[in-house]
Design an enzyme around this catalytic site. Structure first.
Site, mmCIF file in Angstrom:
data_model
loop_
_atom_site.group_PDB
_atom_site.id
_atom_site.type_symbol
_atom_site.label_atom_id
_atom_site.label_comp_id
_atom_site.label_asym_id
_atom_site.label_seq_id
_atom_site.Cartn_x
_atom_site.Cartn_y
_atom_site.Cartn_z
ATOM 1 N N LYS A 67 -6.157 0.115 -4.965
ATOM 2 C CA LYS A 67 -6.121 -0.752 -3.524
ATOM 3 C C LYS A 67 -4.951 0.013 -3.165
ATOM 4 C CE LYS A 67 -6.536 -5.175 -0.849
ATOM 5 N NZ LYS A 67 -6.295 -6.275 -0.910
ATOM 6 N N SER A 77 -9.901 -8.498 2.036
ATOM 7 C CA SER A 77 -9.631 -7.257 2.061
ATOM 8 C C SER A 77 -9.643 -6.120 1.127
ATOM 9 C CB SER A 77 -7.537 -7.389 2.550
ATOM 10 O OG SER A 77 -7.291 -7.885 0.828
ATOM 11 N N SER A 135 -9.653 -12.145 -1.477
ATOM 12 C CA SER A 135 -10.170 -10.698 -0.870
ATOM 13 C C SER A 135 -10.607 -9.683 -2.196
ATOM 14 C CB SER A 135 -8.452 -10.170 -0.513
ATOM 15 O OG SER A 135 -8.188 -10.359 0.486
#
Lengths: 479, 95
Positions: free
Chosen positions: A73, A148, A172
């Site tokens: 990420k 997210s 997330s």
């Protein structure tokens, strides 16, 4: 196998990667796959094409994850490789160090394959607030992948990754895992070092693995977990061998179904799939017990006070002085306010402002302190529930993947999509999302298992037992 | 609840465009209306939770450690001076 190397699991890849030639073959296969599908999915922000450099710097020497490609990420610092949090304000930021999880992966021989798109600073549940571009759900490109960590979930679902790391502050990792049909774990708070994870809500954030199956998840968590002197909130608790928990046996396991989670607003198909999973567990010999987590309905309200307060404080460092974007002016105050105006997107501004407000003089007691007190009640709910059951089973998300744009103009409805995932961050308990079927539109549904502090082994055992009974992971999106 | 968005933006050091002010003020008010449900609960005798693990304070020896990354940090900074400093606009007004 040779044609579809990109479809390998982490376990398969680790077995396959016995030579530089095999590494190059897998790297090429994944790169080609990303080339073929990522124009549609847009999970990635950056790809690592430099396999030669990796091979030159990383002798095999029996490293357990040698050559295994990991997608990471955008908010996890990678030495020498731009890390932006998918925000304009960090454009050009090249970290001078590795996050602890990255250092651990490199030490074990892993290859950092790609950076994954995300909601800007992890502020969102749809990956639409990225300053780069939205990410799309591999199962239906008109729908969001969740967020997210939407890029991390979508790349695994689309088989353009072997495995990925995300971060989870209020769901997330788990919500996108659920919406994309992959396995996603938020470990116990403190289980994984946060050093080098660009902070959002420091008392809530955890890094977690997103994988094609439960076994891979257990392997990847084992690789990144552990105490870290560089993170004073990391827990000095030994890391068990999670792969030892991968046994198909839930006889006598006490599973709680929280009645407070099956309320109006839940998609009936999601509810049916989770209740069906409970029946599967019963058939496998577990006992199902209805429990109550009575303060669940306050979770979203507590979270949007606590998380935004912490975020407003953490994001104060982005002022144009030390890194990333700076708006050039000859006045310091103007530099701050212009840099932050132009560098932050709408949702980042909204959360910074909300967090600033709840911490401001005259409002602190009414909002922040009250929220921290209700957080205690939510934590006590879990402590009480775990006196009666070993794990808690519930939906991960109240719905399957929603349409792109559907919730962008209504922040509160977006926030409510995290209603089932937020409580475990507030309480710090571990939680795992596991695929449990598909709705009538063919979209993945996930259930969530929540466990006692540091009891990830029991959760993996429960998840593995279900997965190896139902085999949902065999179904793949058509891309 | 009515948020003074101009004041909050000042505290947060963010400039807002006029159109943004209206939208963000409305958003914040509606979120805070939602948050107001926390007032239903009696929290008089509840201790606040700031961290979930009851960790003891963590001490370490105050040893000097060499972390030679200054050049790398400054290399990607927006503006630097003499290879040693972050450069910013003048802070103190006047000569």
């Amino acid at each position: 196998m040779s044609k579809d190397l990109f479809r390998m699991t982490l376990k398969e890849a680790a077995g396959f990667l016995s030579s530089p030639e095999n590494f190059s073959a897998l790297h090429k296969s994944l790169t080609d796959r990303a080339g073929a599908v990522d124009a549609k999915v847009k999970a990635y922000t950056q790809l690592n094409h430099d396999g030669k450099d990796f091979l030159a710097k990383t002798p095999r020497n029996g490293k357990p994850l040698w050559g295994v490609p990991v997608s990471v990420k955008e908010n996890i610092c990678t030495h020498g490789w731009e890390t932006t949090c998918s925000s304009k304000i960090l454009k050009g930021y090249i970290p001078p160090y590795d996050a602890t999880v990255i250092r651990k992966l490199r030490d074990q021989g892993a290859f950092l394959f790609a950076k994954c798109n995300m909601d800007e600073f992890a502020f969102g549940s749809s990956s639409e607030t990225s300053a780069f571009h939205p990410t799309f759900n591999p199962w239906d490109l008109e729908r969001v992948p969740g967020g997210s960590s939407g890029g991390s979930a979508a790349c695994v679902a689309a088989d353009e990754a072997i495995c990925a790391l995300g971060s989870d502050t209020g769901g997330s990792v788990r919500q996108p895992a659920s919406l994309c049909g992959v396995v996603g774990m938020k470990p116990t708070y403190g289980r994984v070092s946060r050093f080098g994870l660009i902070a959002f809500g420091s008392s809530l954030d955890q890094i977690g693995p997103l994988t094609k199956n439960v076994e891979d998840n257990a392997i990847l968590l084992g690789a990144i977990a552990g105490h870290d002197p560089l993170d004073s909130t990391s827990a000095n608790v030994p890391v068990p061998d999670y792969t030892k928990s991968l046994v198909k046996d839930v006889k006598g396991l006490r599973i709680g179904l929280p009645k407070d989670y099956f309320i109006s607003g839940i998609d009936p198909e999601v509810e049916a799939a989770v209740r069906e999973a409970a029946k599967v567990y019963e058939q496998l010999g577990a006992t199902i017990k209805e429990i109550s987590l009575p303060h669940t309905k306050y979770g979203v309200a507590v979270y949007y006070v606590v998380a935004t307060a912490e975020a407003s404080s953490n994001l104060a460092r982005f002022d144009g002085v030390q890194y990333g974007f700076r708006y050039p002016t000859d006045n310091l105050l103007d530099m701050y306010v212009e840099t932050r105006d132009q560098g932050f997107g709408q949702e980042a501004k909204r959360r910074i402002l909300l967090g600033t407000f709840v911490l401001s003089a005259g409002y602190y007691d009414a909002y922040y302190l009250r929220a921290q007190k209700v957080r205690t009640l939510i934590k006590q709910d879990f402590e009480n529930a775990f006196k009666e059951v070993d794990v808690i089973l519930c939906p991960t998300s109240p719905s399957t993947a929603f349409k792109v744009g559907e919730k962008m103009n209504d922040p509160l409805s977006m926030y409510l999509s995290d209603i089932y995932t937020i409580s475990s961050n507030l309480a710090g308990v571990p939680a795992l999302s596991v695929p449990c079927g598909f709705d009538s539109k063919g979209l993945p549904i996930g259930f969530q298992l929540m466990g006692k502090y540091f009891d990830e082994p029991t959760m993996y055992r429960a998840a593995y037992s279900y997965e190896q009974t139902m085999h949902w992971y065999e179904r793949k999106p058509k891309l | 609840m009515q948020v003074d968005i101009v004041k909050v933006a000042q505290l947060a050091r963010i400039k807002l465009k006029d159109a943004e002010k209206v939208k963000l003020q409305k958003d914040l008010n509606s979120i805070l209306d939602y948050v107001a449900q926390l007032n239903e609960l009696d929290t008089k005798n509840v201790e606040p939770t700031s961290h979930v693990l009851n960790l003891e304070n963590v001490y370490r020896k105050d040893d000097v450690k060499n972390w030679p990354i200054r050049d790398e940090v400054l290399k990607y900074a927006p503006l630097t001076a003499d290879g040693k400093y972050f450069k910013v606009p003048k802070v103190i007004e006047g000569e």
